[in-house]
Design an enzyme around this catalytic site. Structure first.
Site: not given
Length: 538
Positions: A188, A429, A453, A500
């Site tokens: 993070h 995908e 993916d 995308c």
């Protein structure tokens, strides 16, 4: 001059003096306590104070890094209210008659060790979060100050590691960059740094020595190097490189509002990927033509229970209104795999990437799916909405989704609620979807190829497994052929096709994607202008 190598989190350059950030050594003593009830009360008060501090950090992070990236501090608050964690602390205090500081520290070590032992990289990073949360509580109990983060002049921070809370508290005006000896690109902390535009190196092969305080250094985020006491030749070369970066950014701003079209006249629609309505500022700032991927699962990930129809409607409405008639493609719920949500009650799977996820959950639990679709269609009257469904492997799934959509429209008609006709598309995908893309193209208005993916499924490589990083090749000829087949079948049937996944923002392969006939590319907002420049020069 000394040069060290790390992993770059943000491709930019910083030149300045080093500030070594040494964390306080929190030596926790084990102390016998007679009144364990009073000690538990003291822990409860410290917990309340920590929750207030975390809420303040969440608000600050929302303003500086967006709601999706600030969610880590909501996770920290959830950890601090987790029954298992709290019970473990209280049991240690009661059974061992020890001080709260010791009980919190031991519990944190146990929980962090549990996370660190898991195979999942994302879960390994949660070990750092547990330590961060526990350290905050211990500091409050011990009445210690947190790590200092105010500097008189802009500096390059050198530290063993930085927690998310330490990162978000940094004074951005006084931080040129940060370099850490440990840490990973999945943390993070790195995500926050990237969003806040702070150049950062992690896992750097450098020792954290006090003698580096005040030393002139260069952080080159393009190559992942830090130079200590650079010689004149290196300093001059990097300054020239830095000036080039600044000039490049200035020139890119001139491309805002211009068409994304090659010199031969081929038009490419350039859209942005976002995870929250709070990311809209980045979309507008970088001149995207629309939104090619709104990851609606973040509405679920940021909630502690299923988001209501009204809550979803308000989020979708805001995005559509803000984009002012530009296309907004919202992907329906895509959880599972590396995106787990406790309140869904999903069982742990041996191979979650190929498991119970995305449209499979939606078709199996139509009540959840219908709530989202009702919110989407109600919001459709406020802008230019397209709906996209992920992880399709068969025409039967598309047929079932369309049946549910019709049921939702019938319900809205009965309730007297207005909605608009919208484009309906699917993500390509899986290799199965590629191979039957000619059949699927007859059922939908567009395709969007999810290369992340599609790459892992085509190459049989788990993209979450760091041991396979060298084999994970999104430029593999097989993947290029998959894209080619999909584009050809889409165009034969009169529908458009976009990309995308992360591959869309890879400037080294833009020429290939455009030559294959992609009509649209959707990328992170910060890649919009560099990609527009690349395409306009083709």
């Amino acid at each position: 001059m000394n040069r060290y190598k790390g992993k770059s989190a943000f491709p930019s350059i910083a030149i300045g003096k080093i500030m070594v950030l040494k964390k306080q050594e929190n030596t926790i003593s084990r102390t016998h306590i007679d009144d364990t009830g009073a000690e538990i009360e003291r822990f409860e008060e410290a917990k309340k104070e920590a929750l207030l501090q975390l809420n303040d950090l969440y608000q600050k992070a929302c303003k500086e890094a967006g709601e999706a990236n600030a969610a880590v501090f909501e996770v920290h608050q959830m950890m601090l209210t987790d029954e298992d964690f709290l019970e473990a602390v209280k049991n240690i205090i009661e059974l061992q008659s020890v001080n709260a500081e010791y009980a919190v520290s031991v519990t944190a070590d146990n929980f962090a060790g549990m996370f660190a032992d898991l195979d999942d990289d994302y879960m390994k990073e949660r070990a750092i979060d547990v330590k961060d949360v526990a350290g905050r509580v211990v500091n409050i109990l011990s009445q210690r100050e947190g790590t200092a983060n105010h500097f008189e002049e802009p500096v390059i921070i050198l530290a063993e590691d930085l927690t998310p809370s330490e990162t978000v508290q940094l004074d951005k005006e006084k931080v040129l960059a940060f370099v850490t000896k440990s840490g990973s690109l999945n943390s993070h902390t790195v995500i926050l740094a990237r969003t806040m535009n702070i150049p950062a190196l992690v896992s750097t092969d450098i020792d954290i020595l006090e003698e580096y305080n005040g030393v002139l250094a260069i952080v080159d985020g393009h190559t992942g190097h830090i130079y200590l006491n650079p010689d004149e030749e290196t300093l001059s070369r990097i300054k020239e490189k830095q000036a080039g970066d600044l000039e490049e950014r200035k020139l890119l701003q001139e491309l805002k509002g211009k068409e994304t079209v090659t010199k031969a006249g081929q038009k490419i629609h350039l859209y942005a990927n976002i995870g929250s309505e709070n990311d809209l500022g980045y979309v507008l700032q970088n001149g995207a033509e629309g939104i090619g991927l709104f990851r609606s699962e973040f509405l679920y990930l940021e909630n502690r229970d299923y988001p209501t129809e009204e809550q979803q409607f308000c989020a979708y409405k805001k995005v559509l209104e803000t984009m002012g008639g530009k296309k907004v493609i919202i992907r329906t719920l895509d959880i599972g795999a590396d995106k787990q949500i406790d309140y869904f009650g999903l069982e742990r799977e041996e191979n979650p990437a190929m498991g119970y996820r995305a449209v499979r959950i939606c078709l199996d639990r139509p009540d959840i799916f219908k709530t989202q679709l009702r919110a989407l269609y109600r919001a459709s009257v406020f802008g230019n909405l397209s709906i996209m469904v992920p992880m399709i492997i068969s025409a039967e799934e598309v047929t079932r989704v369309k049946q549910i959509i019709q049921e939702v429209k019938d319900e809205l008609d009965e309730d007297g609620m207005k909605y608009c006709s919208t484009e309906f598309g699917i993500m390509i995908e899986t290799p199965a979807a590629v191979m039957i893309s000619g059949q699927l193209a007859k059922e939908v208005d567009f395709f969007s190829i999810g290369t992340n993916d599609l790459t892992q499924y085509t190459l049989a490589i788990d993209r979450q497994n760091p041991k396979l990083d060298k084999l994970y090749n999104p430029h593999h000829p097989a993947l290029m052929e998959m894209i080619n087949i999909t584009v050809q079948n889409a165009h034969k049937n009169g529908i458009w096709v976009g990309i995308c996944g992360e591959l869309a923002s890879d400037l080294t392969i833009t020429d290939t994607l455009v030559s294959l006939g992609a009509d649209e590319l959707s990328v992170s907002p910060s890649y919009i202008l560099p990609l527009r420049k690349k395409i306009r020069e083709m």
